[in-house]
Design a protein around this motif. Structure first.
Motif, mmCIF file in Angstrom:
data_model
loop_
_atom_site.group_PDB
_atom_site.id
_atom_site.type_symbol
_atom_site.label_atom_id
_atom_site.label_comp_id
_atom_site.label_asym_id
_atom_site.label_seq_id
_atom_site.Cartn_x
_atom_site.Cartn_y
_atom_site.Cartn_z
ATOM 1 N N ASP A 68 0.864 -1.165 0.149
ATOM 2 C CA ASP A 68 0.133 0.093 -0.039
ATOM 3 C C ASP A 68 0.908 1.310 -0.013
ATOM 4 O O ASP A 68 1.885 1.304 0.627
ATOM 5 C CB ASP A 68 -0.869 0.174 1.106
ATOM 6 N N LYS A 91 -2.773 3.417 2.643
ATOM 7 C CA LYS A 91 -2.870 3.252 4.090
ATOM 8 C C LYS A 91 -3.520 4.002 5.054
ATOM 9 O O LYS A 91 -4.397 3.812 5.934
ATOM 10 C CB LYS A 91 -1.299 3.154 4.734
ATOM 11 N N ARG A 134 -3.464 -3.238 4.839
ATOM 12 C CA ARG A 134 -2.489 -2.275 4.829
ATOM 13 C C ARG A 134 -1.009 -2.530 5.270
ATOM 14 O O ARG A 134 -0.154 -1.754 4.826
ATOM 15 C CB ARG A 134 -3.226 -1.263 6.102
ATOM 16 N N ASP A 135 -0.927 -3.596 6.071
ATOM 17 C CA ASP A 135 0.537 -3.746 6.641
ATOM 18 C C ASP A 135 1.351 -4.796 5.860
ATOM 19 O O ASP A 135 2.480 -4.903 6.136
ATOM 20 C CB ASP A 135 0.361 -4.322 8.178
#
Length: 258
Positions: free
Chosen positions: A116, A121, A183-184
């Motif tokens: 991302d 994010k 996101r991570d």
């Protein structure tokens, strides 16, 4: 097996389908039926989605990839072509990094090996806040329709409704956990560079989730790649361009498997 966490039909070399975020194996039901005449087709519900409702401690792509490996072991699958839509593609990249020896080929279906961006994010965080505050049903009302190219929405209303129905019954924990895990997720472009199996990329030219510049940034990375760009197509090619995307996967599989 009405409440099964997987479907398994056909015989021969295995094609394994992984659904995207807030989806389930149901998105592949009609799509893969014609492929069952030539291949063994397996579709899984990823942890926390569809009928896979056991409590999930970790929604990371690595953990989901481990789950896919466990299920394929149980099903006796030694080698497969893995087809991942959107988040399922992120899981496929994690699987490829860990268990690449099991792959005859890999298809990123409206998906990406890139992480991302900071902007994305930030959007994930805002979405998590929205879901925590307003709930899953309200989120799904605004989330699904933009996944389809605007000109396709009227004729695909039943598919949009199906997607909303699947998403609305997804537990809030899975929505929030999935968003945070996406996101991570780390950059997986090195996995593409090292791939010793063919990779098929399917992109929609009108896909806001995987824009054209990001598609072009990665599709040349594997030694052996096939790339299919679809005009007037958003993020949901299995519904928006069913025949074309299915044929692309069929030809890809036939090219690899003979």
């Amino acid at each position: 097996m009405p409440n099964s966490t997987f479907t398994d039909a056909g015989s021969g070399d295995a094609l394994v389908f992984l659904h995207g975020f807030a989806e389930s194996k149901q998105v592949w039901t009609d799509f893969k039926k014609p492929l069952q005449n030539k291949f063994r087709t397996i579709a899984l519900d990823l942890p926390g989605f569809g009928n896979n409702t056991a409590e999930v401690a970790d929604y990371s792509m690595d953990t989901m990839a481990n789950y896919v490996k466990q299920q394929l072991d149980k099903l006796g699958v030694k080698k497969c072509i893995l087809i991942g839509h959107s988040m399922g593609g992120y899981v496929s990249m994690a699987f490829a990094e860990k268990y690449g020896a099991m792959l005859n080929g890999l298809c990123l279906f409206h998906s990406s090996a890139l992480p991302d961006t900071d902007e994305k994010k930030d959007n994930r965080n805002k979405t998590i806040e929205f879901v925590e505050k307003h709930g899953v049903e309200k989120f799904m009302q605004s989330f699904v329709e933009p996944l389809f190219f605007a000109d396709n929405r009227a004729k695909l209303r039943s598919k949009i409704d199906l997607m909303k129905k699947i998403g609305t019954v997804t537990p809030k924990e899975s929505i929030v956990g999935g968003l945070a895990a996406m996101r991570d997720r780390p950059n997986k472009t090195e996995v593409l560079k090292k791939a010793n199996y063919p990779v098929l990329f399917i992109f929609g030219k009108e896909d806001g989730a995987v824009p054209m510049d990001k598609a072009l940034e990665q599709c040349h990375l594997p030694d052996n790649s096939m790339v299919y760009f679809l005009g007037q197509t958003g993020h949901m090619g299995m519904f928006e361009r069913t025949y074309e995307t299915r044929k692309a996967i069929e030809k890809f599989a036939e090219t690899i498997l003979g």
